[in-house]
Design a protein around this motif. Structure first.
Motif, PDB file in Angstrom:
ATOM      1  N   ALA A 178       0.704  -1.168   0.010  1.00 41.76           N
ATOM      2  CA  ALA A 178       0.080  -0.616   0.140  1.00 41.76           C
ATOM      3  C   ALA A 178       0.714   1.631   0.165  1.00 41.76           C
ATOM      4  O   ALA A 178       0.522   2.715  -0.923  1.00 41.76           O
ATOM      5  CB  ALA A 178      -1.003  -0.093   1.078  1.00 41.76           C
ATOM      6  N   GLY A 179       1.640   1.394   0.806  1.00 44.58           N
ATOM      7  CA  GLY A 179       2.662   2.066   0.921  1.00 44.58           C
ATOM      8  C   GLY A 179       3.704   2.467  -0.728  1.00 44.58           C
ATOM      9  O   GLY A 179       3.900   3.908  -0.822  1.00 44.58           O
ATOM     10  N   LEU A 180       4.307   1.552  -1.355  1.00 44.87           N
ATOM     11  CA  LEU A 180       4.854   2.044  -2.405  1.00 44.87           C
ATOM     12  C   LEU A 180       3.556   2.046  -3.397  1.00 44.87           C
ATOM     13  O   LEU A 180       4.051   3.024  -4.848  1.00 44.87           O
ATOM     14  CB  LEU A 180       4.856   0.092  -2.985  1.00 44.87           C
ATOM     15  CG  LEU A 180       5.770  -0.243  -2.326  1.00 44.87           C
ATOM     16  CD1 LEU A 180       6.934  -2.123  -2.362  1.00 44.87           C
ATOM     17  CD2 LEU A 180       6.825   0.584  -2.789  1.00 44.87           C
ATOM     18  N   ALA A 181       1.736   2.063  -3.893  1.00 43.65           N
ATOM     19  CA  ALA A 181       0.599   1.927  -4.539  1.00 43.65           C
ATOM     20  C   ALA A 181       0.802   3.908  -4.381  1.00 43.65           C
ATOM     21  O   ALA A 181       0.737   3.750  -4.968  1.00 43.65           O
ATOM     22  CB  ALA A 181       0.170   1.343  -3.626  1.00 43.65           C
ATOM     23  N   ALA A 182       0.827   4.007  -3.302  1.00 46.08           N
ATOM     24  CA  ALA A 182       1.307   5.894  -2.896  1.00 46.08           C
ATOM     25  C   ALA A 182       2.079   6.279  -4.138  1.00 46.08           C
ATOM     26  O   ALA A 182       1.496   7.251  -4.421  1.00 46.08           O
ATOM     27  CB  ALA A 182       1.367   6.054  -1.514  1.00 46.08           C
ATOM     28  N   ASP A 183       2.974   5.885  -4.594  1.00 44.84           N
ATOM     29  CA  ASP A 183       3.803   6.660  -5.582  1.00 44.84           C
ATOM     30  C   ASP A 183       3.266   6.049  -6.448  1.00 44.84           C
ATOM     31  O   ASP A 183       3.665   5.293  -7.420  1.00 44.84           O
ATOM     32  CB  ASP A 183       5.174   6.039  -5.325  1.00 44.84           C
ATOM     33  CG  ASP A 183       6.166   6.567  -5.653  1.00 44.84           C
ATOM     34  OD1 ASP A 183       5.664   8.198  -6.190  1.00 44.84           O
ATOM     35  OD2 ASP A 183       7.189   6.734  -5.039  1.00 44.84           O
ATOM     36  N   LYS A 184       2.127   7.054  -6.603  1.00 41.88           N
ATOM     37  CA  LYS A 184       1.264   7.382  -8.008  1.00 41.88           C
ATOM     38  C   LYS A 184       1.850   7.638  -9.734  1.00 41.88           C
ATOM     39  O   LYS A 184       1.725   7.397 -10.513  1.00 41.88           O
ATOM     40  CB  LYS A 184      -0.206   7.542  -7.731  1.00 41.88           C
ATOM     41  CG  LYS A 184      -0.818   6.674  -6.992  1.00 41.88           C
ATOM     42  CD  LYS A 184      -2.421   7.503  -7.024  1.00 41.88           C
ATOM     43  CE  LYS A 184      -3.305   6.950  -5.668  1.00 41.88           C
ATOM     44  NZ  LYS A 184      -2.931   5.323  -5.992  1.00 41.88           N
ATOM     45  N   SER A 185       2.943   8.668  -8.963  1.00 41.69           N
ATOM     46  CA  SER A 185       3.762   8.571 -10.289  1.00 41.69           C
ATOM     47  C   SER A 185       4.376   8.666 -10.804  1.00 41.69           C
ATOM     48  O   SER A 185       4.855   8.028 -11.794  1.00 41.69           O
ATOM     49  CB  SER A 185       4.344  10.343  -9.790  1.00 41.69           C
ATOM     50  OG  SER A 185       5.799   9.793  -8.876  1.00 41.69           O
ATOM     51  N   VAL A 186       5.080   6.846 -10.190  1.00 41.53           N
ATOM     52  CA  VAL A 186       5.618   6.333 -10.476  1.00 41.53           C
ATOM     53  C   VAL A 186       4.994   4.585 -10.570  1.00 41.53           C
ATOM     54  O   VAL A 186       4.769   3.557 -11.856  1.00 41.53           O
ATOM     55  CB  VAL A 186       7.161   5.407  -9.759  1.00 41.53           C
ATOM     56  CG1 VAL A 186       7.889   3.889  -9.670  1.00 41.53           C
ATOM     57  CG2 VAL A 186       7.367   7.063  -9.913  1.00 41.53           C
ATOM     58  N   VAL A 187       3.734   3.929  -9.980  1.00 41.52           N
ATOM     59  CA  VAL A 187       3.578   2.779 -10.527  1.00 41.52           C
ATOM     60  C   VAL A 187       1.968   3.038 -10.620  1.00 41.52           C
ATOM     61  O   VAL A 187       1.267   4.015  -9.907  1.00 41.52           O
ATOM     62  CB  VAL A 187       3.187   2.031  -8.631  1.00 41.52           C
ATOM     63  CG1 VAL A 187       2.969   1.227  -8.558  1.00 41.52           C
ATOM     64  CG2 VAL A 187       4.555   2.047  -7.932  1.00 41.52           C
ATOM     65  N   ALA A 188       1.523   1.967 -11.613  1.00 42.65           N
ATOM     66  CA  ALA A 188       0.618   2.183 -11.752  1.00 42.65           C
ATOM     67  C   ALA A 188      -0.715   1.382 -11.708  1.00 42.65           C
ATOM     68  O   ALA A 188      -1.841   1.316 -11.568  1.00 42.65           O
ATOM     69  CB  ALA A 188       0.376   2.046 -13.791  1.00 42.65           C
ATOM     70  N   PHE A 189      -0.032  -0.028 -11.327  1.00 42.10           N
ATOM     71  CA  PHE A 189      -0.326  -1.040 -10.696  1.00 42.10           C
ATOM     72  C   PHE A 189       0.442  -1.894  -9.439  1.00 42.10           C
ATOM     73  O   PHE A 189       1.819  -1.845 -10.276  1.00 42.10           O
ATOM     74  CB  PHE A 189      -0.946  -2.176 -11.868  1.00 42.10           C
ATOM     75  CG  PHE A 189      -1.594  -3.560 -11.333  1.00 42.10           C
ATOM     76  CD1 PHE A 189      -2.877  -2.915 -10.740  1.00 42.10           C
ATOM     77  CD2 PHE A 189      -0.805  -4.202 -11.785  1.00 42.10           C
ATOM     78  CE1 PHE A 189      -3.044  -4.847 -10.441  1.00 42.10           C
ATOM     79  CE2 PHE A 189      -1.421  -5.675 -11.655  1.00 42.10           C
ATOM     80  CZ  PHE A 189      -2.817  -5.807 -10.743  1.00 42.10           C
ATOM     81  N   ILE A 190       0.142  -2.198  -8.374  1.00 41.20           N
ATOM     82  CA  ILE A 190       0.952  -3.280  -8.068  1.00 41.20           C
ATOM     83  C   ILE A 190      -0.121  -4.333  -6.945  1.00 41.20           C
ATOM     84  O   ILE A 190      -0.837  -3.677  -6.592  1.00 41.20           O
ATOM     85  CB  ILE A 190       1.978  -2.600  -6.579  1.00 41.20           C
ATOM     86  CG1 ILE A 190       2.841  -2.921  -6.135  1.00 41.20           C
ATOM     87  CG2 ILE A 190       1.482  -1.699  -5.932  1.00 41.20           C
ATOM     88  CD1 ILE A 190       3.977  -2.537  -5.847  1.00 41.20           C
ATOM     89  N   VAL A 191       0.065  -5.365  -6.954  1.00 39.72           N
ATOM     90  CA  VAL A 191      -0.284  -6.065  -6.197  1.00 39.72           C
ATOM     91  C   VAL A 191       1.122  -7.017  -5.361  1.00 39.72           C
ATOM     92  O   VAL A 191       1.846  -7.348  -5.436  1.00 39.72           O
ATOM     93  CB  VAL A 191      -0.789  -7.523  -6.512  1.00 39.72           C
ATOM     94  CG1 VAL A 191      -2.709  -6.759  -6.881  1.00 39.72           C
ATOM     95  CG2 VAL A 191      -0.324  -7.957  -8.047  1.00 39.72           C
ATOM     96  N   PRO A 192       1.285  -7.680  -3.865  1.00 38.16           N
ATOM     97  CA  PRO A 192       1.569  -8.743  -3.386  1.00 38.16           C
ATOM     98  C   PRO A 192       2.208  -9.877  -4.128  1.00 38.16           C
ATOM     99  O   PRO A 192       0.855 -10.389  -4.887  1.00 38.16           O
ATOM    100  CB  PRO A 192       1.069  -8.360  -1.519  1.00 38.16           C
ATOM    101  CG  PRO A 192      -0.642  -7.483  -1.407  1.00 38.16           C
ATOM    102  CD  PRO A 192      -0.517  -7.357  -3.467  1.00 38.16           C
ATOM    103  N   ALA A 193       2.620 -10.654  -4.392  1.00 40.13           N
ATOM    104  CA  ALA A 193       3.489 -11.689  -4.966  1.00 40.13           C
ATOM    105  C   ALA A 193       3.933 -12.933  -3.972  1.00 40.13           C
ATOM    106  O   ALA A 193       5.209 -12.233  -2.504  1.00 40.13           O
ATOM    107  CB  ALA A 193       3.766 -11.569  -6.079  1.00 40.13           C
ATOM    108  N   GLN A 194       3.857 -14.255  -4.724  1.00 37.54           N
ATOM    109  CA  GLN A 194       4.908 -14.709  -3.581  1.00 37.54           C
ATOM    110  C   GLN A 194       5.960 -15.325  -3.903  1.00 37.54           C
ATOM    111  O   GLN A 194       6.287 -14.616  -5.246  1.00 37.54           O
ATOM    112  CB  GLN A 194       3.939 -16.094  -4.052  1.00 37.54           C
ATOM    113  CG  GLN A 194       2.703 -16.694  -3.540  1.00 37.54           C
ATOM    114  CD  GLN A 194       2.326 -15.883  -1.857  1.00 37.54           C
ATOM    115  OE1 GLN A 194       3.002 -16.903  -1.304  1.00 37.54           O
ATOM    116  NE2 GLN A 194       1.442 -16.067  -2.206  1.00 37.54           N
TER     117      GLN A 194
END
Lengths: 198, 229
Positions: B213-229
């Motif tokens: 969620a913290g990474l997703a807040a960086d919207k200028s860089v992140v278009a989409f992000i989900v946790p992964a194994q």
């Protein structure tokens, strides 16, 4: 009539950004290398694949291209765009690889790589699929003609950049492009598509 | 008649520029020259349409060539890591060589002259050390990132799948990795998705969600992000 805006400012911005990455790579920054690789590896791969015609060879060569970038980053003088520098290294590697292989083997591989499940040109014309025939004829061009067509149309290289990359005068770049297009028109005509040019 | 003959080379020159005009790679001056000619010459405009057809199909053809597999990146970065390890080891072997030379210098010439046995021991010792280092260095040339003690092993850590914002510059993405202490593990996969390591240690589900969620807040860089194994 302009099909695209003249994107000099975009090219400049991208060049600056790539230059910064290359400076960091010269200082041993592995992360900068990852970013540069992520940004350019697909286009470099496609350029090499169109020259050597073998996906496995093309993959091996792009690893070598970017390893050279890692080793030689300190020598990059930004006289040309980073993408042009990458393509120049890739071209040298591809031509060296092609020289190492017997010509007949290469031609066979190239033919195999460009083979697609589409119908042959005559049949495709019957289906009125001019675009498909055009693509088929593009694959049938000589490596020299394929290269210049790709550099101009797909890799968006200017006359000056192609001249530097291929190592020929600018006037020869224009002439070679003309003959590549003329040959393409001949192949199309032979396949039943007469475009009335040249 | 003379006027039209004068125009022929100019027209041929303009026609030779059409492929670059279609690609948008002409200088502003040349682009304007071509534009003016196209506006007044229907035949030239038709030639330009043929150029555009060729360009469209060249792009289509190249775009269907696919992308290299992850093997190319693995091979590249294994080679880079191997070179780095090799450089480190060369530095160490040089220092040890200096250290041995220093030891020998500490022994006085008189002692060396009178003590052949001591000299022989020193030579054997040095040869043994150098041989050991040489073997060690050869071993290093086959090391890959996964064996670098400084980096987390490939399978270890907490991961996310991310697609970067197309407008993010390389500098933005680099800064993003640095500020979040993340690193690129694999990609791009289909759809421009990258697998990134967001923590060197495995994280509980809730904690990983918080980090993502913290990474997703960086919207200028992140278009989409989900946790992964």
């Amino acid at each position: 009539m302009l099909t695209r805006p003249i994107h000099e400012p975009i090219v400049e911005m991208q060049a600056t950004s790539d230059e910064a990455l290359i400076s960091r790579i010269a200082a041993g920054d592995r992360l900068a290398m990852q970013v540069l690789y992520a940004r350019h590896h697909v286009r470099v791969y496609r350029f090499v694949l169109r020259l050597v015609g073998n996906p496995t060879t093309a993959e091996d060569l792009i690893s070598e291209v970017f390893l050279d970038v890692w080793r030689q980053a300190g020598k990059f003088e930004a006289r040309s765009a980073a993408s042009t520098w990458l393509l120049a290294i890739a071209r040298f590697k591809a031509l060296s690889a092609m020289r190492r292989k017997p010509e007949e083997e290469l031609d066979e591989e190239t033919a195999g790589a460009i083979e697609d499940p589409a119908d042959d040109p005559e049949v495709a014309v019957e289906k009125k699929d001019k675009a498909q025939v055009l693509r088929k004829c593009l694959t049938a061009l000589s490596p020299e003609h394929r290269e210049i067509i790709d550099l101009v149309y797909y890799h968006e290289k200017s006359v000056e950049e192609v001249a530097r990359l291929v190592g020929i005068p600018e006037a020869t770049v224009k002439t070679r492009m003309f003959y590549a297009r003329k040959r393409l028109a001949e192949l199309l005509k032979a396949a039943g598509v007469d475009r009335g040019w040249p | 008649m003379i006027a039209s003959r004068d125009k022929a080379p100019e027209r041929a020159d303009i026609e030779s520029l059409l492929p670059w005009h279609a690609a948008g790679t002409l200088s502003r001056r040349d682009a304007e020259r071509v534009e003016r000619a196209l506006a007044n010459d229907a035949e030239l405009a038709r030639s330009f349409e043929l150029v555009r057809e060729e360009m469209a199909e060249t792009i289509h053809l190249n775009e269907t060539l696919g992308a290299p597999s992850a093997r190319a990146a693995q091979r590249l970065f294994a080679a880079i890591d191997s070179e780095n390890a090799s450089v480190k080891r060369r530095t160490i072997s040089f220092d040890l060589g200096g250290w041995i030379a220093g030891l020998i210098e500490q022994v006085s010439p008189r002692t060396l002259a009178w003590s052949a046995a001591a000299a022989a021991v020193a030579i054997v010792l040095q040869a043994g050390l150098l041989a050991g280092l040489f073997i060690g260095e050869r071993g290093a040339s086959y090391r890959t990132a996964s064996y670098d003690e400084a980096a987390a092993p490939v399978g270890q850590g907490a991961f996310a799948l991310v697609r970067f914002n197309p407008t993010a510059s390389a500098a933005d993405i680099t800064a993003f990795f640095e500020s979040h202490k993340a690193s690129l593990v694999e990609g791009p996969r289909a759809g421009g998705i990258y697998r990134i390591r967001v923590s060197a240690n495995a994280l509980p589900h809730d904690e990983l969600n918080k980090v993502v969620a913290g990474l997703a807040a960086d919207k200028s860089v992140v278009a989409f992000i989900v946790p992964a194994q």
